[in-house]
Design a protein around this motif. Structure first.
Motif, PDB file in Angstrom:
ATOM      1  N   VAL A  14      -1.397   1.127   0.134  1.00 55.08           N
ATOM      2  CA  VAL A  14      -0.697   0.271  -0.823  1.00 55.08           C
ATOM      3  C   VAL A  14      -1.726  -0.695  -1.389  1.00 55.08           C
ATOM      4  O   VAL A  14      -2.407  -1.392  -0.632  1.00 55.08           O
ATOM      5  N   MET A  15      -1.846  -0.717  -2.707  1.00 57.59           N
ATOM      6  CA  MET A  15      -2.789  -1.629  -3.370  1.00 57.59           C
ATOM      7  C   MET A  15      -1.989  -2.690  -4.119  1.00 57.59           C
ATOM      8  O   MET A  15      -1.270  -2.397  -5.067  1.00 57.59           O
ATOM      9  N   GLY A  16      -2.142  -3.923  -3.693  1.00 52.06           N
ATOM     10  CA  GLY A  16      -1.489  -5.039  -4.358  1.00 52.06           C
ATOM     11  C   GLY A  16      -2.477  -5.784  -5.233  1.00 52.06           C
ATOM     12  O   GLY A  16      -3.488  -6.299  -4.745  1.00 52.06           O
ATOM     13  N   ILE A  17      -2.201  -5.822  -6.532  1.00 49.57           N
ATOM     14  CA  ILE A  17      -3.075  -6.523  -7.483  1.00 49.57           C
ATOM     15  C   ILE A  17      -2.519  -7.932  -7.660  1.00 49.57           C
ATOM     16  O   ILE A  17      -1.458  -8.121  -8.264  1.00 49.57           O
ATOM     17  N   ILE A  18      -3.219  -8.904  -7.116  1.00 47.70           N
ATOM     18  CA  ILE A  18      -2.754 -10.286  -7.179  1.00 47.70           C
ATOM     19  C   ILE A  18      -2.879 -10.805  -8.609  1.00 47.70           C
ATOM     20  O   ILE A  18      -3.970 -10.777  -9.199  1.00 47.70           O
ATOM     21  N   THR A  19      -1.774 -11.260  -9.163  1.00 47.53           N
ATOM     22  CA  THR A  19      -1.773 -11.689 -10.556  1.00 47.53           C
ATOM     23  C   THR A  19      -0.959 -12.981 -10.707  1.00 47.53           C
ATOM     24  O   THR A  19      -0.346 -13.452  -9.750  1.00 47.53           O
ATOM     25  N   ALA A  20      -0.978 -13.522 -11.916  1.00 44.09           N
ATOM     26  CA  ALA A  20      -0.288 -14.791 -12.198  1.00 44.09           C
ATOM     27  C   ALA A  20       0.573 -14.642 -13.443  1.00 44.09           C
ATOM     28  O   ALA A  20       0.461 -13.656 -14.197  1.00 44.09           O
ATOM     29  N   PHE A  21       1.414 -15.643 -13.697  1.00 38.62           N
ATOM     30  CA  PHE A  21       2.275 -15.596 -14.883  1.00 38.62           C
ATOM     31  C   PHE A  21       1.448 -15.543 -16.169  1.00 38.62           C
ATOM     32  O   PHE A  21       1.830 -14.892 -17.135  1.00 38.62           O
TER      33      PHE A  21
ATOM     34  N   MET B 271       8.032  -2.663   3.436  1.00 42.07           N
ATOM     35  CA  MET B 271       8.562  -1.738   2.435  1.00 42.07           C
ATOM     36  C   MET B 271       7.956  -0.348   2.510  1.00 42.07           C
ATOM     37  O   MET B 271       8.631   0.647   2.215  1.00 42.07           O
ATOM     38  N   TRP B 272       6.676  -0.250   2.905  1.00 40.58           N
ATOM     39  CA  TRP B 272       5.990   1.046   2.968  1.00 40.58           C
ATOM     40  C   TRP B 272       5.282   1.203   4.297  1.00 40.58           C
ATOM     41  O   TRP B 272       4.641   0.274   4.793  1.00 40.58           O
ATOM     42  N   ASP B 273       5.375   2.383   4.851  1.00 36.79           N
ATOM     43  CA  ASP B 273       4.660   2.716   6.088  1.00 36.79           C
ATOM     44  C   ASP B 273       3.336   3.363   5.691  1.00 36.79           C
ATOM     45  O   ASP B 273       3.211   4.586   5.626  1.00 36.79           O
ATOM     46  N   ALA B 274       2.343   2.553   5.428  1.00 36.43           N
ATOM     47  CA  ALA B 274       1.057   3.030   4.910  1.00 36.43           C
ATOM     48  C   ALA B 274      -0.030   2.956   5.977  1.00 36.43           C
ATOM     49  O   ALA B 274       0.072   2.193   6.944  1.00 36.43           O
ATOM     50  N   ASP B 275      -1.075   3.738   5.778  1.00 32.98           N
ATOM     51  CA  ASP B 275      -2.238   3.663   6.667  1.00 32.98           C
ATOM     52  C   ASP B 275      -3.069   2.415   6.386  1.00 32.98           C
ATOM     53  O   ASP B 275      -3.649   1.833   7.298  1.00 32.98           O
ATOM     54  N   PHE B 276      -3.123   2.023   5.101  1.00 37.45           N
ATOM     55  CA  PHE B 276      -3.923   0.859   4.713  1.00 37.45           C
ATOM     56  C   PHE B 276      -3.166   0.030   3.679  1.00 37.45           C
ATOM     57  O   PHE B 276      -2.344   0.554   2.910  1.00 37.45           O
ATOM     58  N   TYR B 277      -3.504  -1.251   3.675  1.00 37.79           N
ATOM     59  CA  TYR B 277      -2.956  -2.180   2.686  1.00 37.79           C
ATOM     60  C   TYR B 277      -4.133  -2.925   2.056  1.00 37.79           C
ATOM     61  O   TYR B 277      -4.977  -3.486   2.765  1.00 37.79           O
TER      62      TYR B 277
END
Length: 403
Positions: free
Chosen positions: A137-144, A229-235
């Motif tokens: 799961v790749m979370g792209i940290i962003t702002a308004f 939310m997701w059963d992932a190997d990596f975050y």
């Protein structure tokens, strides 16, 4: 004459001498018998007979040393037995670890569900029922205020629309822009994000109030939400001004897939900044020793990845994990004292062209590229397309890469 003479037997031997001879013969016989004819004990006779029989059996059937034979068998099988035992222990340990992670994730998910804001509950519950498996799961940290940055990413290295769904189903790769809500939930900023999400369906909304000085908290909540939310190997956490080659990221992570607790990134140990007013000032500098000391080793904040066990650890212990001013320092501090393998992978922090371009031309494209001077790609909205053209692995690479 008046003297009587001794009588003689008819053969001429005196009777007296015969009598004396008989008595002497008797005593002589007794002496001989007592000296040479010892009557054996019945028990001794049995022992002698048994001994004789044993000797005969030994001569006919030579003895077999069972202990030596058993030792030989054990010596021949010991490596196989040790190997089998090791495999069983490892399998059991993996099973126990998996159960513990699932239990911790379920507890964290339940707790999150009890505390999330109304706009997150629906999305969260839908995923909790399934909790689909994923590679990362790749979370792209962003702002308004970063709408243009998000669009520059959608137009370059991040698939969108049906391609994004295909990436999830075929490769197990989940990519989302990560954002919380404004101080006034339901206001104009939140409505703008909701409209953008309705168009692209690529957001992960957090129960978090946005703010620059809240990045440590946001990072913590992101990992807790993602693992629920997701059963992932990596975050993975990545900033929205970094260029990514997804195929290279996947290949990098795949090399460490069998390891339970890994922390992957470009490791550094910069100075603890005590001066007020400077960028990356650390208000709690005194906790790190004398002035001028350096931080412990931790991954630079532009991009890093952690394994499932570590993301679960953050989720379970989020209420007691201390948050420092800088989120990359906070993350590194959470793993101090844990049995965690730090992976220093420099392909996750290449410079922009010409640095990443040379490596791409040599057939070794970087996993991530940015400018150190800007802690991201300088003027990323204008330059993301250029970096993608010169340093990208090719838009089809992700579909031809096996993980």
């Amino acid at each position: 004459m008046g003297i009587s003479r001794p009588h003689k037997s008819s053969n001429g031997v005196s009777t007296r001498w015969v009598f004396l001879f008989c008595i002497a013969s008797f005593f002589l016989g007794v002496l001989v018998v007592n000296r040479f004819w010892n009557i054996p004990d019945p028990g001794q006779m049995d022992d002698e007979a048994s001994s004789l029989k044993k000797d005969q059996l030994t001569a006919e059937h030579p003895p077999v040393d069972c202990q030596k034979q058993e030792n030989a068998v054990q010596a021949g099988d010991i490596l196989s037995q040790v190997s089998q035992t090791h495999d069983v222990i490892m399998a059991l340990d993996k099973t126990i670890s998996s159960i513990e992670v699932q239990l911790a994730s379920a507890r964290a998910a339940k707790s999150d569900n009890e505390n999330v804001s109304p706009m997150v509950i629906k999305s969260g519950n839908e995923h909790l029922k399934e909790r689909p498996k994923a590679f990362f799961v790749m979370g792209i940290i962003t702002a308004f205020s970063s709408r243009k940055r998000r669009d520059s990413i959608r137009e370059t290295w991040m698939p969108k629309g049906e391609e994004l769904k295909k990436l999830e189903t075929e490769k197990g790769i989940i990519i989302r822009f990560v954002i919380g809500h404004s101080a006034s939930p339901g206001g104009v900023l939140d409505r703008a994000i909701e409209a953008e999400d309705e168009q692209h369906k690529d957001f992960l909304r957090l129960n978090h109030v946005e703010g620059y000085h809240e990045l440590s908290s946001k990072t913590q909540i992101y990992f807790s939400t993602a693992v629920a939310m997701w059963d992932a190997d990596f975050y993975i956490k990545v900033d929205d001004d970094v260029h990514i080659n997804l195929g290279m990221v996947g290949s990098t992570l795949a090399r460490h897939r069998s390891k339970p607790r890994v922390y992957i990134g470009c490791m550094k140990s910069g100075p603890v900044l005590a001066q007020k007013g400077v960028r990356y000032h650390e208000p709690e500098y005194w906790k790190f020793g004398e002035e001028g000391n350096k931080y412990f080793r931790h991954a630079t904040g532009q991009i890093y990845a952690i394994s499932k066990d570590l993301a679960t650890y953050i989720s379970v212990n989020r209420h007691i994990l201390h948050r420092y001013a800088n989120e990359d320092v906070s993350l590194g501090s959470w793993f101090i004292g844990l049995d965690v393998e730090h992976i220093d992978d420099r392909s996750l922090c290449c410079g922009t062209a010409p640095d990443c371009e040379w490596k791409t031309q040599a057939g070794n494209p970087c996993a991530a590229s940015f400018d150190w001077s800007c802690s991201g790609i300088c003027k990323s909205v204008e330059r993301m397309e250029e970096v993608h053209q010169r340093c990208g692995e090719g838009d089809e690479a992700i579909w031809h890469t096996s993980f």
